[in-house]
Scaffold this active site. Structure first.
Site, short mmCIF file in Angstrom:
data_model
loop_
_atom_site.label_atom_id
_atom_site.label_comp_id
_atom_site.label_asym_id
_atom_site.label_seq_id
_atom_site.Cartn_x
_atom_site.Cartn_y
_atom_site.Cartn_z
N GLU A 30 -72.09 -49.17 5.48
CA GLU A 30 -70.90 -48.66 4.79
C GLU A 30 -70.11 -49.81 4.19
OE1 GLU A 30 -66.72 -47.21 4.30
OE2 GLU A 30 -67.46 -48.89 5.49
N GLU A 31 -70.03 -50.90 4.94
CA GLU A 31 -69.14 -52.01 4.57
C GLU A 31 -69.66 -52.83 3.39
OE1 GLU A 31 -66.31 -52.14 5.77
OE2 GLU A 31 -66.28 -51.48 7.85
N ASP A 81 -63.17 -42.42 10.01
CA ASP A 81 -63.24 -43.82 9.58
C ASP A 81 -61.94 -44.27 8.93
OD1 ASP A 81 -64.22 -46.33 9.01
OD2 ASP A 81 -65.35 -45.69 7.24
N HIS A 96 -60.93 -55.22 9.50
CA HIS A 96 -61.47 -56.28 8.64
C HIS A 96 -60.73 -57.60 8.87
CE1 HIS A 96 -63.51 -53.37 5.56
NE2 HIS A 96 -63.59 -52.94 6.80
N HIS A 131 -69.72 -44.69 10.53
CA HIS A 131 -70.70 -45.73 10.20
C HIS A 131 -70.89 -46.70 11.36
CE1 HIS A 131 -67.84 -49.05 9.16
NE2 HIS A 131 -67.06 -48.09 8.70
N ASP A 141 -72.18 -49.92 11.08
CA ASP A 141 -72.10 -51.35 10.78
C ASP A 141 -70.66 -51.87 10.85
OD1 ASP A 141 -71.66 -49.78 8.39
OD2 ASP A 141 -71.72 -51.63 7.23
#
Ligand SMILES: [Zn+2]
Length: 385
Positions: A140-141, A164, A353, A77, A79
């Site tokens: 995705e997030e 991922d 994150h 992904h 993003d």
């Protein structure tokens, strides 16, 4: 075989290109340009319009050089989570970290960079393959939105990998299904001092429900959380409304459904105890619930040919990759739910994150070499699905 410097440079280029969810356009155009220079046909789908973003998913097809070999897809992904704009990477030896004010964005630009490097190597060395489909998703997030919009009928391959996750030594083959829930508890407004017996406190109902609710780690396969609560107003008014949001995840659908039902029942049972009579009319508390399956589970058989392909490829390089369950959801959940067979291989991203996110380039290179071997091996043995 790999060009490590080129891979590192692309990673740095991508992580210093802003791409918060719904704003992935600049990264999308970079990936599109590189993939087209390798002879891939590139399509940007309509996912961006559907979810209110500035680009869709980037779907690249590197044409087969061996028509007898089976195609495979590789997905990552584009993003990143917030705060992820203006990333200033700090490089110390093989470690790349952010300057502590943003995430690094190795989640998931490490996956994007690996996929491009594999396509570059296959192309420049003219290695035989049955078609490589590189899928770079958006959003995705924020709920796997790009993957959900992806039309898998546009893909020739029926199996592949999502890149991922963190540890390069693991292939995540199982991941939970998840339910997202929102409740609105309606009580009855009244003056808290003059007429408290004419009111029903929605806050009290929420409190009673939560006190009875099983949350956190329910068992080895199931977790649940209430993450949001909002309601009430002035202290002299019996509050008539509270909104709560929560989620549950489980590797087993029956357990997920049982947990979701339990959470919903806690609110309903607490509300059912409250009614008052106002002006001869009986007034009851009530609860409105919105419950939806956020994503399906991933459950790839550890004895499946896909897992064997990955394990064998690592073995060929004197490395080991072990199948593992994970409790997070990712694009692989959605793609499996749509009927593709895929598992999630680590890329070396760490402490994701958070503003402490970092990545060891040696892990990135190791992951890329395993993926390259997977693609090469797939061209000779394939996966019977
Ligand atoms: Zn990710």
């Amino acid at each position: 075989m790999l060009n490590e410097e080129r891979l590192r440079d692309l990673l740095l280029d991508l992580i210093t290109t802003d791409s918060h969810s719904r704003k992935e356009r600049e990264v999308a155009l970079k990936l599109k340009a590189i993939m087209e220079s390798l002879g891939a046909t590139v399509e940007i789908d309509g996912a961006g319009e559907a979810v209110g973003g500035n680009t869709g998913n980037v779907i690249c097809r590197l044409p087969a050089t061996d028509s007898a070999a089976p195609p495979i897809f590789l997905a990552a992904h584009m993003d990143t989570v917030v705060p992820g704009e203006g990333v200033k990477p700090i490089i110390e030896g093989t470690i790349i970290r952010s300057d502590g004010t943003t995430v690094l964005g190795g989640d998931d630009k490490s996956g994007c960079a690996i996929i491009v490097e594999i396509c570059r190597v296959m192309h420049e060395q003219n290695l035989p393959h049955g078609g490589i489909e590189a899928v770079f998703t958006i959003c995705e997030e924020v709920g796997l939105l790009g993957a959900k919009q992806l039309d898998i009928k546009t893909l020739k391959s029926t199996y592949g990998l999502v890149l991922d996750s963190d540890d390069v030594g693991y292939l995540f083959t199982q991941a939970p299904a998840a339910d997202h829930m929102e409740w609105t508890i309606y009580g009855l407004e009244a003056h808290a001092a003059m007429a408290p017996d004419k009111g029903i406190s929605a806050i009290k109902i929420a409190g009673e429900a939560l006190a009875k609710m099983k949350l956190g780690r329910i068992d080895q396969e199931t977790v649940a959380n209430i993450g949001f609560i909002q309601g009430g107003g002035p202290t002299n008014v019996v509050p008539n409304k509270v909104v709560l949001r929560g989620e549950a995840r489980s590797l087993k659908i029956e357990k997920l459904e049982a947990q979701t039902r339990h959470m919903d029942e806690c609110f309903r049972e607490a509300a059912a105890k409250y009614e008052v009579e106002v002006g001869g009319v009986r007034r009851k508390a009530h609860v409105e619930s919105h419950i939806e399956r956020e994503y399906d589970k991933m459950d790839v058989d550890v004895n499946s040919p896909l897992v064997k392909l990955v394990v064998q490829a690592a073995h060929n390089l004197n490395l080991s990759v072990e199948p593992m369950p994970m409790m997070g959801g990712c694009d692989a959940n959605v793609l499996n739910g749509k009927g593709l067979l895929c598992a999630n291989l680590g890329t070396g991203m760490r402490a994701i994150h958070t503003v402490n996110e970092w990545l060891d380039l040696r892990d990135l290179y190791r992951s890329a070499s395993i993926v390259l071997e997977i693609v090469r091996l797939n061209a000779t043995v394939g996966v019977a699905v």
